[in-house]
Motif scaffolding. Structure first.
Motif, PDB file in Angstrom:
ATOM      1  N   LYS A   1      -5.107   7.944   3.447  1.00 18.64           N
ATOM      2  CA  LYS A   1      -6.525   8.038   3.100  1.00 18.64           C
ATOM      3  C   LYS A   1      -7.341   7.058   3.932  1.00 18.64           C
ATOM      4  O   LYS A   1      -8.416   7.406   4.452  1.00 18.64           O
ATOM      5  CB  LYS A   1      -6.707   7.752   1.605  1.00 18.64           C
ATOM      6  CG  LYS A   1      -8.153   7.689   1.151  1.00 18.64           C
ATOM      7  CD  LYS A   1      -8.224   7.403  -0.341  1.00 18.64           C
ATOM      8  CE  LYS A   1      -9.667   7.218  -0.802  1.00 18.64           C
ATOM      9  NZ  LYS A   1      -9.765   6.964  -2.252  1.00 18.64           N
ATOM     10  N   ASP A   2      -6.836   5.846   4.100  1.00 25.00           N
ATOM     11  CA  ASP A   2      -7.556   4.832   4.864  1.00 25.00           C
ATOM     12  C   ASP A   2      -7.597   5.192   6.350  1.00 25.00           C
ATOM     13  O   ASP A   2      -8.606   4.940   7.022  1.00 25.00           O
ATOM     14  CB  ASP A   2      -6.883   3.464   4.671  1.00 25.00           C
ATOM     15  CG  ASP A   2      -7.797   2.319   5.066  1.00 25.00           C
ATOM     16  OD1 ASP A   2      -8.921   2.264   4.524  1.00 25.00           O
ATOM     17  OD2 ASP A   2      -7.397   1.509   5.914  1.00 25.00           O
ATOM     18  N   ILE A   3      -6.533   5.791   6.857  1.00 24.05           N
ATOM     19  CA  ILE A   3      -6.515   6.226   8.257  1.00 24.05           C
ATOM     20  C   ILE A   3      -7.613   7.255   8.504  1.00 24.05           C
ATOM     21  O   ILE A   3      -8.367   7.178   9.488  1.00 24.05           O
ATOM     22  CB  ILE A   3      -5.132   6.801   8.639  1.00 24.05           C
ATOM     23  CG1 ILE A   3      -4.087   5.684   8.690  1.00 24.05           C
ATOM     24  CG2 ILE A   3      -5.195   7.525   9.987  1.00 24.05           C
ATOM     25  CD1 ILE A   3      -2.657   6.181   8.831  1.00 24.05           C
TER      26      ILE A   3
ATOM     27  N   MET B   1       0.842  -1.196   0.000  1.00 20.33           N
ATOM     28  CA  MET B   1       0.000   0.000   0.000  1.00 20.33           C
ATOM     29  C   MET B   1       0.878   1.247   0.000  1.00 20.33           C
ATOM     30  O   MET B   1       1.803   1.361   0.790  1.00 20.33           O
ATOM     31  CB  MET B   1      -0.926  -0.004   1.234  1.00 20.33           C
ATOM     32  CG  MET B   1      -1.831   1.217   1.316  1.00 20.33           C
ATOM     33  SD  MET B   1      -2.910   1.210   2.790  1.00 20.33           S
ATOM     34  CE  MET B   1      -4.083  -0.066   2.346  1.00 20.33           C
ATOM     35  N   PHE B   2       0.576   2.185  -0.922  1.00 22.13           N
ATOM     36  CA  PHE B   2       1.328   3.428  -0.962  1.00 22.13           C
ATOM     37  C   PHE B   2       0.969   4.326   0.222  1.00 22.13           C
ATOM     38  O   PHE B   2      -0.095   4.178   0.835  1.00 22.13           O
ATOM     39  CB  PHE B   2       1.046   4.178  -2.269  1.00 22.13           C
ATOM     40  CG  PHE B   2       1.545   3.475  -3.494  1.00 22.13           C
ATOM     41  CD1 PHE B   2       2.914   3.366  -3.727  1.00 22.13           C
ATOM     42  CD2 PHE B   2       0.660   2.926  -4.406  1.00 22.13           C
ATOM     43  CE1 PHE B   2       3.387   2.718  -4.861  1.00 22.13           C
ATOM     44  CE2 PHE B   2       1.120   2.276  -5.529  1.00 22.13           C
ATOM     45  CZ  PHE B   2       2.490   2.166  -5.768  1.00 22.13           C
ATOM     46  N   MET B   3       1.883   5.261   0.547  1.00 23.86           N
ATOM     47  CA  MET B   3       1.671   6.149   1.691  1.00 23.86           C
ATOM     48  C   MET B   3       0.356   6.905   1.576  1.00 23.86           C
ATOM     49  O   MET B   3      -0.403   7.019   2.558  1.00 23.86           O
ATOM     50  CB  MET B   3       2.838   7.129   1.805  1.00 23.86           C
ATOM     51  CG  MET B   3       2.700   8.092   2.973  1.00 23.86           C
ATOM     52  SD  MET B   3       4.084   9.259   3.078  1.00 23.86           S
ATOM     53  CE  MET B   3       3.770  10.250   1.610  1.00 23.86           C
ATOM     54  N   GLU B   4       0.052   7.446   0.391  1.00 22.74           N
ATOM     55  CA  GLU B   4      -1.176   8.226   0.218  1.00 22.74           C
ATOM     56  C   GLU B   4      -2.411   7.362   0.457  1.00 22.74           C
ATOM     57  O   GLU B   4      -3.383   7.810   1.081  1.00 22.74           O
ATOM     58  CB  GLU B   4      -1.219   8.821  -1.197  1.00 22.74           C
ATOM     59  CG  GLU B   4      -2.433   9.694  -1.442  1.00 22.74           C
ATOM     60  CD  GLU B   4      -2.442  10.282  -2.845  1.00 22.74           C
ATOM     61  OE1 GLU B   4      -3.541  10.429  -3.408  1.00 22.74           O
ATOM     62  OE2 GLU B   4      -1.350  10.590  -3.367  1.00 22.74           O
TER      63      GLU B   4
ATOM     64  N   TYR C   1      -1.142  -1.652   9.045  1.00 25.81           N
ATOM     65  CA  TYR C   1      -0.362  -1.341   7.850  1.00 25.81           C
ATOM     66  C   TYR C   1       1.083  -1.843   7.912  1.00 25.81           C
ATOM     67  O   TYR C   1       1.871  -1.567   7.007  1.00 25.81           O
ATOM     68  CB  TYR C   1      -0.370   0.180   7.619  1.00 25.81           C
ATOM     69  CG  TYR C   1      -1.768   0.756   7.644  1.00 25.81           C
ATOM     70  CD1 TYR C   1      -2.686   0.489   6.631  1.00 25.81           C
ATOM     71  CD2 TYR C   1      -2.184   1.554   8.714  1.00 25.81           C
ATOM     72  CE1 TYR C   1      -3.971   0.999   6.674  1.00 25.81           C
ATOM     73  CE2 TYR C   1      -3.473   2.068   8.763  1.00 25.81           C
ATOM     74  CZ  TYR C   1      -4.362   1.786   7.751  1.00 25.81           C
ATOM     75  OH  TYR C   1      -5.636   2.290   7.796  1.00 25.81           O
ATOM     76  N   HIS C   2       1.394  -2.545   9.005  1.00 27.62           N
ATOM     77  CA  HIS C   2       2.723  -3.155   9.148  1.00 27.62           C
ATOM     78  C   HIS C   2       3.836  -2.115   9.023  1.00 27.62           C
ATOM     79  O   HIS C   2       4.765  -2.255   8.219  1.00 27.62           O
ATOM     80  CB  HIS C   2       2.920  -4.280   8.119  1.00 27.62           C
ATOM     81  CG  HIS C   2       1.812  -5.283   8.113  1.00 27.62           C
ATOM     82  ND1 HIS C   2       1.591  -6.147   9.162  1.00 27.62           N
ATOM     83  CD2 HIS C   2       0.827  -5.537   7.202  1.00 27.62           C
ATOM     84  CE1 HIS C   2       0.538  -6.918   8.895  1.00 27.62           C
ATOM     85  NE2 HIS C   2       0.053  -6.555   7.705  1.00 27.62           N
TER      86      HIS C   2
END
Length: 258
Positions: free
Chosen positions: A8-10, A1-4, A29-30
């Protein structure tokens, strides 16, 4: 998963549950605790959440990520503030104007209520808005094409290249959020780049912002608030905001419901 995508999910989880812990972010997100805290600091700086000891909570001025397939055509109820702003903005159009219409709900309402008298050319990157305009005999439509998103909009490299080759008299723009400190901002970096290109091609940039979008921040800045030549908002706007934009020298008109 990319940072963005992670950030967004957070924001989505915080908005749904009201809070999140650093330990939860690590597990989901490990990533390390330091990385989790950096994400929270960044999101707090954009007004998307508020950090607490060990995590973060939702804020009243939270950022909103629209659904992947969101389209203003799907709205089941009229957004009255958006409609009021759209009607006010439509009165700014003059004969032979070349205008750009935002793909937001305000732009959709503008497309539906454009005056029938003046001849105009309308640029849009929304297939939904283009379809609304298709049957208006006084409107010449230029569809800014490229790779289409699931929301029916184009804003990729090809769309940006196209808009850079055109001259616009008035750009009617609305983004996810508008604040005095961060300006106009959006959740999508490609959309931010496209918005900048439109503004650079336009002689007059008009920001159409319902009061619910004002005082908020999203992730990617499109422009400082001072880049707008005119702002149009609704009657629920705070007196403090009106005073502050006046001090910055930005004309701001309040649309009144008829």
């Amino acid at each position: 998963m990319f940072m963005e995508e992670r950030q967004k999910d957070i924001v989505k989880r915080v908005n749904e549950t009201g809070r999140i812990l650093v330990s939860e972010i690590q597990s989901l997100y490990h990533i390390s605790a330091d990385c989790a805290r950096r994400d929270l600091r960044f999101l707090e700086s954009r007004g998307l959440l508020q950090r607490t000891h060990g995590g973060a909570i939702a804020t009243t001025s939270r950022g909103v990520y629209p659904e992947k397939t969101y389209n203003p055509e799907d709205l089941t109820q009229i957004r009255q503030e958006d409609l009021t702003i759209a009607l006010h903005a439509a009165s700014c159009i003059q004969n032979q104007d070349v205008i750009y219409l935002t793909p937001s709900s305000v732009g959709y309402y503008m497309a539906q209520h454009l005056p029938a008298d003046p001849e105009m050319t309308v640029l849009t990157n929304s297939v939904t808005i283009a379809e609304v305009l298709r049957k208006k005999e006084n409107v010449r439509v230029i569809l800014l094409g490229g790779e289409m998103s699931h929301r029916g909009n184009c804003h990729d490299f090809y769309t940006i290249s196209m808009v850079k080759s055109l001259r616009i008299d008035k750009a009617f723009l609305s983004h996810a959020a508008l604040s005095l400190d961060f300006g106009a901002s959006i959740h999508d970096s490609a959309g931010a780049a496209f918005g900048k290109a439109v503004m650079e091609s336009s002689t007059m940039n008009i920001g159409l912002y319902p009061s619910v979008k004002i005082g908020r921040n999203s992730i990617h800045q499109v422009c400082p608030i001072t880049d707008y030549d005119l702002l149009i908002t609704d009657e629920n706007i705070s007196e403090d905001f009106l005073r502050q934009v006046k001090e910055l020298g930005i004309p701001c008109e309040v649309a009144v419901k008829n």
